[in-house]
Scaffold this active site. Structure first.
Site, mmCIF file in Angstrom:
data_model
loop_
_atom_site.group_PDB
_atom_site.id
_atom_site.type_symbol
_atom_site.label_atom_id
_atom_site.label_comp_id
_atom_site.label_asym_id
_atom_site.label_seq_id
_atom_site.Cartn_x
_atom_site.Cartn_y
_atom_site.Cartn_z
ATOM 1 N N GLY A 40 -2.761 8.272 -4.234
ATOM 2 C CA GLY A 40 -2.146 9.530 -4.663
ATOM 3 C C GLY A 40 -0.866 9.856 -3.909
ATOM 4 C CG ASP A 41 3.381 10.907 -2.894
ATOM 5 O OD1 ASP A 41 3.276 10.700 -1.684
ATOM 6 O OD2 ASP A 41 4.370 11.509 -3.386
ATOM 7 C CB SER A 93 -5.556 4.730 1.865
ATOM 8 O OG SER A 93 -5.360 5.842 1.025
ATOM 9 C CE LYS A 147 4.749 7.363 -2.269
ATOM 10 N NZ LYS A 147 4.045 7.892 -1.080
ATOM 11 C CE LYS A 174 -3.942 2.081 0.285
ATOM 12 N NZ LYS A 174 -3.481 2.818 -0.924
HETATM 13 P P1 NDP Z 1 0.697 17.760 -4.079
HETATM 14 O O1 NDP Z 1 1.192 17.428 -5.410
HETATM 15 O O2 NDP Z 1 -0.748 17.933 -3.858
HETATM 16 O O3 NDP Z 1 1.424 19.061 -3.520
HETATM 17 C C1 NDP Z 1 2.801 19.128 -3.410
HETATM 18 C C2 NDP Z 1 3.181 20.532 -2.987
HETATM 19 O O4 NDP Z 1 4.562 20.575 -2.697
HETATM 20 C C3 NDP Z 1 2.939 21.551 -4.074
HETATM 21 O O5 NDP Z 1 2.656 22.793 -3.502
HETATM 22 C C4 NDP Z 1 4.280 21.579 -4.808
HETATM 23 O O6 NDP Z 1 4.523 22.776 -5.507
HETATM 24 C C5 NDP Z 1 5.231 21.413 -3.653
HETATM 25 N N1 NDP Z 1 6.441 20.721 -4.142
HETATM 26 C C6 NDP Z 1 6.517 19.495 -4.653
HETATM 27 N N2 NDP Z 1 7.752 19.186 -5.044
HETATM 28 C C7 NDP Z 1 8.473 20.259 -4.775
HETATM 29 C C8 NDP Z 1 9.829 20.555 -4.953
HETATM 30 N N3 NDP Z 1 10.696 19.674 -5.493
HETATM 31 N N4 NDP Z 1 10.250 21.767 -4.537
HETATM 32 C C9 NDP Z 1 9.371 22.642 -3.989
HETATM 33 N N5 NDP Z 1 8.072 22.412 -3.807
HETATM 34 C C10 NDP Z 1 7.631 21.239 -4.190
HETATM 35 O O7 NDP Z 1 1.268 16.595 -3.119
HETATM 36 P P2 NDP Z 1 0.814 16.194 -1.657
HETATM 37 O O8 NDP Z 1 0.340 17.377 -0.912
HETATM 38 O O9 NDP Z 1 -0.047 15.013 -1.769
HETATM 39 O O10 NDP Z 1 2.199 15.695 -1.040
HETATM 40 C C11 NDP Z 1 3.065 16.542 -0.294
HETATM 41 C C12 NDP Z 1 3.968 15.683 0.565
HETATM 42 O O11 NDP Z 1 3.186 14.906 1.473
HETATM 43 C C13 NDP Z 1 4.845 14.687 -0.185
HETATM 44 O O12 NDP Z 1 6.063 14.514 0.518
HETATM 45 C C14 NDP Z 1 4.037 13.388 -0.085
HETATM 46 O O13 NDP Z 1 4.851 12.259 -0.237
HETATM 47 C C15 NDP Z 1 3.513 13.527 1.333
HETATM 48 N N6 NDP Z 1 2.335 12.734 1.682
HETATM 49 C C16 NDP Z 1 1.186 12.802 0.942
HETATM 50 C C17 NDP Z 1 0.078 12.096 1.330
HETATM 51 C C18 NDP Z 1 -1.222 12.187 0.617
HETATM 52 O O14 NDP Z 1 -2.181 11.588 1.072
HETATM 53 N N7 NDP Z 1 -1.325 12.953 -0.463
HETATM 54 C C19 NDP Z 1 0.115 11.199 2.500
HETATM 55 C C20 NDP Z 1 1.340 11.272 3.253
HETATM 56 C C21 NDP Z 1 2.397 11.999 2.822
HETATM 57 P P3 NDP Z 1 4.306 22.779 -7.104
HETATM 58 O O15 NDP Z 1 2.839 22.595 -7.299
HETATM 59 O O16 NDP Z 1 4.810 24.091 -7.541
HETATM 60 O O17 NDP Z 1 5.111 21.629 -7.622
HETATM 61 O O1 2IT Z 2 2.946 8.868 1.573
HETATM 62 C C1 2IT Z 2 1.801 8.416 1.760
HETATM 63 O O2 2IT Z 2 1.500 7.844 2.811
HETATM 64 C C2 2IT Z 2 0.807 8.588 0.699
HETATM 65 N N1 2IT Z 2 1.107 9.202 -0.305
HETATM 66 C C3 2IT Z 2 -0.556 7.988 0.841
HETATM 67 C C4 2IT Z 2 -0.539 6.531 0.500
HETATM 68 C C5 2IT Z 2 -1.881 5.872 0.446
HETATM 69 O O3 2IT Z 2 -1.883 4.688 0.065
HETATM 70 O O4 2IT Z 2 -2.908 6.474 0.766
#
Ligand code: NDP
Ligand code: 2IT
Length: 444
Positions: free
Chosen positions: A165-166, A376, A126, A90
């Site tokens: 998603g991520d 999830s 992942k 997952k």
């Molecule tokens: P999104 O794509 O929705 O948002 C990512 C944000 O971070 C955007 O504002 C983006 O800016 C910025 N960003 C991404 N890469 C870079 C970079 N290299 N330098 C600067 N800014 C950056 O992703 P999420 O919000 O889903 O994910 C954010 C973090 O949280 C990640 O580390 C992800 O692995 C983690 N995460 C996500 C989960 C989820 O459920 N979605 C669960 C747990 C962890 P821009 O749009 O300009 O690229």
């Molecule tokens: O980093 C994370 O935990 C995620 N992007 C969510 C993974 C998931 O299966 O919901």
């Protein structure tokens, strides 16, 4: 040489040019050293750590797709199925030009322990691609997602591997991927999470990672005689995690004064306007430069700068290694009380140590952002029973999971003599359940 040191050295040698993966392995193995030392002979004989740091399977594939002008592009797709000891693989799918095997492996490795900490039956995996959804038309994104899933569908399934998603993968991308999976496999099943509500998604999954981050932060503060009410907060990122972290922090009575994207950052002294942020990012898919149009008193600055603002709580919610030692020094000099990671590994090793050495409450991503994957897993449960729970039910289960998770990592840290070290606590608590399951299942 100790078993832990030997395996760290081996990982660095056998996986050259994978600095993010090395970093994640170092953090986990250093944290569990105390447990490994107590069981060194057995673990060594069973090659337990070698089995933990080697993915069960890693898949790398070609993703050809056609743009709106008829030009063919070829991206690289990945799925790393890291560990299935406690449940089906997952973990999310990241779509970003920086994606490579090192990044997917670090994320997959972290996911093993995070998923274990949720208390739910999910293994670690992942995937993703170096495709950049930014600036692409909907049709181009669909073409990519269909090509990506045409290959990925051979390796996933509701009981084997359930992606989500991520970064770069939101509701739109999950929808296109789900449609393609269904067409090719003929199965309407919970093979992806983060789905739309009309076709098997869970209410509150969109909000879950950001909300969960705040539920855990609030519980930790409460245990230290504090709470979110009246606190100032800096958030980085402006994506899924950042938006709902800001929303929940503000609902709890805190004032969030920053957010950022990859080109710049916003300082809004009156508190970020979440409705405006959602409009800009979720609806119009624009850059943060637009924010000033909604809030003329806010400032937009190009480049990096969120961590130079004086606040009580810092919540990095963008990407790995976005908060370095220099940033940590500024935050500490400005009296930061707590740093809780919404993103995966956003704090560098040096910065983490600096926070810990300076009495900052620091909670690593594998604990603090586990609310997303936990929800999830709740989506998987709903898909299995072919029912849809209310928002209130999912949200209250999420809250309970995050509160339990905090106490679990706090207790593990105390048990091994590292009170207040939530990095050690999270890694040990996550590790213990996985090891127990691996041991019970023999050498497989
Ligand atoms: P999104 O794509 O929705 O948002 C990512 C944000 O971070 C955007 O504002 C983006 O800016 C910025 N960003 C991404 N890469 C870079 C970079 N290299 N330098 C600067 N800014 C950056 O992703 P999420 O919000 O889903 O994910 C954010 C973090 O949280 C990640 O580390 C992800 O692995 C983690 N995460 C996500 C989960 C989820 O459920 N979605 C669960 C747990 C962890 P821009 O749009 O300009 O690229
Ligand atoms: O980093 C994370 O935990 C995620 N992007 C969510 C993974 C998931 O299966 O919901």
């Amino acid at each position: 040489m100790s078993y832990v040191d030997e395996v760290i050295e081996q990982v660095e040698k056998q996986n050259p040019n994978e600095p993010e993966f090395h970093q994640a392995v170092r953090e986990v193995l250093e944290s569990i050293r105390v447990v490994v030392d107590q069981n060194e002979e057995k673990f060594r004989r069973d090659a337990l750590l070698e089995r933990l740091v080697n993915p069960e399977r890693q898949i790398k594939f070609r993703v050809p797709w056609i743009d709106d002008h008829g030009q063919v592009h070829v991206n690289t797709g990945y799925r790393v199925q890291f560990n299935s000891a406690i449940g089906p693989y997952k973990g999310g799918l990241r779509l970003h030009p920086s994606v490579n095997l090192s990044i997917i492996k670090f994320l997959g490795f972290e996911q093993i322990f995070k998923n274990s900490l949720t208390g739910l039956p999910i293994g670690g995996g992942k995937g993703g691609s170096d495709f950049d959804p930014k600036g692409k038309s909907d049709r181009e994104v669909m073409a990519f997602c269909q090509a990506f899933m045409s290959e990925l569908c051979k390796y996933i399934g509701a009981n084997t591997d359930v992606p989500a998603g991520d970064i770069g993968t939101g509701a739109r991308e999950i929808g296109y991927m789900y449609g393609q999976y269904k067409k090719l496999r003929g199965l309407f099943e919970g093979v992806l999470t983060g789905k739309g509500i009309s076709y098997g998604g869970s209410l509150a999954r969109t909000e879950a990672t950001g909300y969960g981050l705040l539920y855990l932060t609030e519980e930790m503060l409460r245990c230290h005689g504090q709470d979110m009410e009246g606190k100032t907060v800096s958030v980085s990122g402006a994506g899924n995690v950042a938006i709902y972290a800001i929303e929940k922090a503000e609902q709890m009575g805190a004032k969030v004064v920053t957010c950022s994207d990859s080109t710049g950052w916003v300082y809004d002294p009156d508190g970020i306007d979440v409705a405006a942020l959602k409009e800009i990012k979720e609806v119009k898919r624009q850059r943060l430069t637009e924010y000033k149009k909604y809030r003329p008193k806010a400032e937009y600055r190009v480049g990096k700068g969120v961590w130079s603002v004086k606040t009580d709580i810092a919540l990095p919610c963008a990407t790995q290694n976005e908060l370095n030692l220099e940033d940590a020094k500024k935050l500490v000099a400005n009296g930061v009380l707590a740093v809780c990671e919404g993103a995966n590994m956003p704090t560098t090793e040096e910065a983490t140590k600096y926070f810990q050495d300076h009495g900052v409450y620091f909670v690593p991503g594998k604990a603090a952002n586990a609310g997303g994957v936990a929800t999830s897993a709740l989506e998987m449960s709903q898909d299995s029973e072919r029912l849809a729970w209310t928002f209130e039910r999912v949200n209250s289960e999420l809250n309970a999971i995050m509160v339990r998770l905090y106490h679990n990592i706090d207790d593990a840290a105390k048990k091994y003599g590292f009170e207040g070290n939530y990095v050690v606590g999270a890694n040990i608590a996550g590790f213990e359940k996985v090891v127990d399951a691996m041991n019970a299942q023999g050498i497989v």
